[in-house]
Scaffold this active site. Structure first.
Site, mmCIF file in Angstrom:
data_model
loop_
_atom_site.group_PDB
_atom_site.id
_atom_site.type_symbol
_atom_site.label_atom_id
_atom_site.label_comp_id
_atom_site.label_asym_id
_atom_site.label_seq_id
_atom_site.Cartn_x
_atom_site.Cartn_y
_atom_site.Cartn_z
ATOM 1 N N ARG A 79 -0.014 15.717 -5.197
ATOM 2 C CA ARG A 79 1.315 15.887 -4.612
ATOM 3 C C ARG A 79 2.165 14.638 -4.813
ATOM 4 O O ARG A 79 3.077 14.602 -5.611
ATOM 5 C CB ARG A 79 1.185 16.240 -3.121
ATOM 6 C CG ARG A 79 2.479 16.803 -2.499
ATOM 7 C CD ARG A 79 3.521 15.747 -2.116
ATOM 8 N NE ARG A 79 3.031 14.781 -1.132
ATOM 9 C CZ ARG A 79 3.737 13.736 -0.740
ATOM 10 N NH1 ARG A 79 4.941 13.500 -1.244
ATOM 11 N NH2 ARG A 79 3.244 12.871 0.125
ATOM 12 N N ASP A 80 1.850 13.587 -4.085
ATOM 13 C CA ASP A 80 2.629 12.357 -4.166
ATOM 14 C C ASP A 80 2.584 11.764 -5.567
ATOM 15 O O ASP A 80 3.560 11.191 -6.049
ATOM 16 C CB ASP A 80 2.081 11.350 -3.143
ATOM 17 C CG ASP A 80 2.950 10.113 -3.013
ATOM 18 O OD1 ASP A 80 4.170 10.234 -3.165
ATOM 19 O OD2 ASP A 80 2.390 9.028 -2.763
ATOM 20 N N HIS A 99 -1.360 3.492 3.351
ATOM 21 C CA HIS A 99 -0.927 4.085 2.077
ATOM 22 C C HIS A 99 -0.182 3.004 1.301
ATOM 23 O O HIS A 99 0.987 2.724 1.580
ATOM 24 C CB HIS A 99 -0.002 5.267 2.409
ATOM 25 C CG HIS A 99 0.497 6.027 1.222
ATOM 26 N ND1 HIS A 99 0.305 7.387 1.074
ATOM 27 C CD2 HIS A 99 1.233 5.649 0.144
ATOM 28 C CE1 HIS A 99 0.893 7.805 -0.041
ATOM 29 N NE2 HIS A 99 1.458 6.764 -0.617
ATOM 30 N N HIS A 138 1.166 1.171 -2.296
ATOM 31 C CA HIS A 138 1.499 1.247 -3.719
ATOM 32 C C HIS A 138 1.196 -0.113 -4.342
ATOM 33 O O HIS A 138 1.269 -1.147 -3.668
ATOM 34 C CB HIS A 138 2.965 1.620 -3.913
ATOM 35 C CG HIS A 138 3.252 3.064 -3.606
ATOM 36 N ND1 HIS A 138 4.263 3.767 -4.198
ATOM 37 C CD2 HIS A 138 2.634 3.941 -2.774
ATOM 38 C CE1 HIS A 138 4.274 5.005 -3.745
ATOM 39 N NE2 HIS A 138 3.294 5.133 -2.864
ATOM 40 N N CYS A 163 7.248 5.152 -6.177
ATOM 41 C CA CYS A 163 8.567 5.463 -5.635
ATOM 42 C C CYS A 163 9.617 5.346 -6.730
ATOM 43 O O CYS A 163 9.751 4.291 -7.359
ATOM 44 C CB CYS A 163 8.894 4.495 -4.497
ATOM 45 S SG CYS A 163 10.561 4.665 -3.858
ATOM 46 N N ASN A 179 0.770 4.718 -6.954
ATOM 47 C CA ASN A 179 -0.147 4.542 -5.835
ATOM 48 C C ASN A 179 -1.362 3.739 -6.283
ATOM 49 O O ASN A 179 -1.691 3.701 -7.467
ATOM 50 C CB ASN A 179 -0.626 5.917 -5.360
ATOM 51 C CG ASN A 179 0.469 6.742 -4.715
ATOM 52 O OD1 ASN A 179 0.865 6.467 -3.590
ATOM 53 N ND2 ASN A 179 0.950 7.746 -5.424
#
Length: 298
Positions: free
Chosen positions: A16-17, A208, A210, A241, A250
């Site tokens: 997803r992300d 979470h 990055h 992002c 990530n």
């Protein structure tokens, strides 16, 4: 070594992300195969997709097809992101059993990313959480920009605490604290986590990170020292992002698992299978994996 948790649950967010910002549309069959491969690695939490408007994220327009196509393994959760009641109803139509809602700790980021203030975003998904609770559906909450924002710069820790506490009070069983632009360092990560853990139990928190500036593993290690036991990561290090300069994605799940195994922390994940899955995904995307562990093993 006793300061670290004995077990850590990895929340795999690659499908997803990780994929949502890919410019080239990934075939539905490939997304399904990715999730099935990940579940075969021993992961217990795999974020499957997002029931958002296809106009906003074309990559995830096939959310229904992906969710219905994956093999649901016993003991594995497949949460999906939902932005509003309409998305929730689409998710429930295919028997989703866990959802996630998303907001930010930065007002500027919330306005740019979801076209609403933080308070407005929370009010928008308040009925979603209420419906989910009535339906017996678990709700996870995401708080982005917890260590910095591409628009306003510094984000006060007090703002992170306020938003995380509010999500927890609304009924989110777990709050994921996201360094969206990968700007954090271990000391700041610890300070932020400690402040949030003063009002939300550590057992209800996840981190979470990055890896934009190469600090993700160091930040995770610093947070493990405080007792966090849930880590978000993405196989092959996919994602990132779109608003962050130099965003590299990530933190790679393979690298996180390798570090955790080296610390003697149980994950239940087959690292060799995970590396193979990451290399397979990289081939699908037509580029080299971002996982250093996978590169060393290849």
């Amino acid at each position: 070594m006793s300061m670290y948790p004995k077990q850590v649950r990895i929340v795999e967010v690659g499908a997803r992300d990780g994929l949502q910002n890919e410019k080239t549309i990934v075939p539905t069959a490939s997304k399904i195969e990715l999730i099935d491969r990940l579940s075969a690695c021993g992961l217990r939490s795999i974020e499957a997709t997002s029931f958002v408007s296809p106009k906003w994220i074309p990559q995830l327009a096939d959310a229904t097809e992906v969710y219905t196509g994956i093999e649901k393994k016993s003991g594995v959760s497949y949460p999906v992101l939902v932005p509003n009641l309409q998305g929730y109803e689409r998710a429930r139509a295919v028997n989703v059993s866990e959802i996630a809602v998303f907001t930010a700790a930065s007002e500027a980021f919330a306005q740019k990313n979801i076209n609403a203030s933080i308070d407005e975003s929370i009010e928008r998904f308040r009925p979603v959480i209420e419906r989910a609770q009535a339906d017996g559906i678990k709700v996870r909450g995401y708080v982005s920009t917890v260590l910095g924002c591409p628009y306003q710069g510094e984000v006060p820790v007090a703002d992170v605490v306020r938003v995380a506490q509010r999500l927890h009070e609304l009924g989110c069983y777990e709050i994921s604290l996201g360094d969206t632009i990968g700007i954090g360092t271990p000391k700041k990560a610890q300070e932020m986590l400690a402040a949030v853990a003063a009002v939300v139990p550590m057992t209800s928190l996840a981190v979470h990170f990055h890896d934009t500036r190469g600090q993700a593993l160091a930040n995770i290690l610093a947070c493990l020292e405080l007792g966090v036991s849930v880590i978000d990561s993405a196989v092959s290090g996919v994602g990132g992002c779109p608003y962050a300069r130099g965003a590299s994605g990530n933190v790679a799940s393979e690298d996180v698992v390798y570090m955790l195994q080296g610390l003697g922390i149980e994950t239940g994940i087959d690292l060799d299978r995970l590396i193979a899955t990451g290399l397979w995904l990289s081939a699908q995307l037509g580029r080299e994996t971002s996982s250093k562990v996978a590169r060393a093993a290849a």
